[in-house]
Design an enzyme around this catalytic site. Structure first.
Site, short mmCIF file in Angstrom:
data_model
loop_
_atom_site.label_atom_id
_atom_site.label_comp_id
_atom_site.label_asym_id
_atom_site.label_seq_id
_atom_site.Cartn_x
_atom_site.Cartn_y
_atom_site.Cartn_z
N GLY A 51 -28.07 -86.95 82.12
CA GLY A 51 -27.34 -86.17 83.11
C GLY A 51 -28.07 -84.88 83.42
N HIS A 52 -29.37 -85.03 83.66
CA HIS A 52 -30.19 -83.90 84.04
C HIS A 52 -31.47 -84.42 84.68
CE1 HIS A 52 -31.55 -84.52 79.70
NE2 HIS A 52 -32.64 -84.76 80.41
N ALA A 53 -32.23 -83.50 85.26
CA ALA A 53 -33.56 -83.84 85.79
C ALA A 53 -34.55 -82.83 85.22
CB ALA A 53 -33.57 -83.77 87.32
#
Ligand code: TYD
Length: 136
Positions: A51-53
């Site tokens: 749930g991140h980049a």
């Protein structure tokens, strides 16, 4: 960056009746040098991780044991990749929003990463990722 650049790569297998062996050399078998290794384990059923980049990080995600799904999102297209083989790795290029779910019981996820941990390299808010994605 497009999710089309994210590929499942076959890693070398040294087959042996005593048990198979896979060795990964940064820059040779995968398209970056390895600066960091981390792994997820003891994942409770129903968990979602990621749930991140990342702004600049290259990663290879391997199901060392069990299975899980990686959902890749480049801000335009999305793709769900199921990993369940320890001789395959999913290459994830920078600027891809990724979440991981559908962990099987006892699964172990290993990440080979091109850089050391840096919170500055993260987009943790999807809206920040999208803003940067469309400015690029
Ligand atoms: P985080 O990246 O938030 O996990 P997720 O993949 O689920 O988004 O990392 C969880 C915690 O672990 C956070 O406090 C930062 C820490 N961490 C490190 O110290 N080093 C690392 O290499 C990583 C990946 C995380």
């Amino acid at each position: 960056m497009s999710i089309d650049l994210c590929k499942v790569m076959d890693l070398p297998i040294h087959k042996d009746p005593r048990g198979n062996l896979t060795a990964i050399e940064g820059g040779t078998h995968i398209p970056f040098d390895i600066q960091r290794v981390y792994y997820l384990y003891d994942v409770p059923g129903g968990s979602e991780r990621g749930g991140h980049a990342h702004k600049g990080l290259h990663q290879l995600i391997i199901a060392m044991s069990g299975s899980f799904d990686v959902v890749l999102d480049d801000g335009k297209d999305k793709r769900r990749v199921h990993l369940n083989r320890s001789y395959q790795g999913l290459y994830v290029c920078p600027m891809i929003w990724r979440t991981i779910d559908n962990f099987s019981s006892g699964s172990v996820l290993m990440v080979l990463a091109s850089n050391k941990y840096s919170e500055d390299d993260y987009f943790r808010e999807y809206s920040d990722f999208m803003r940067a994605r469309w400015q690029a």
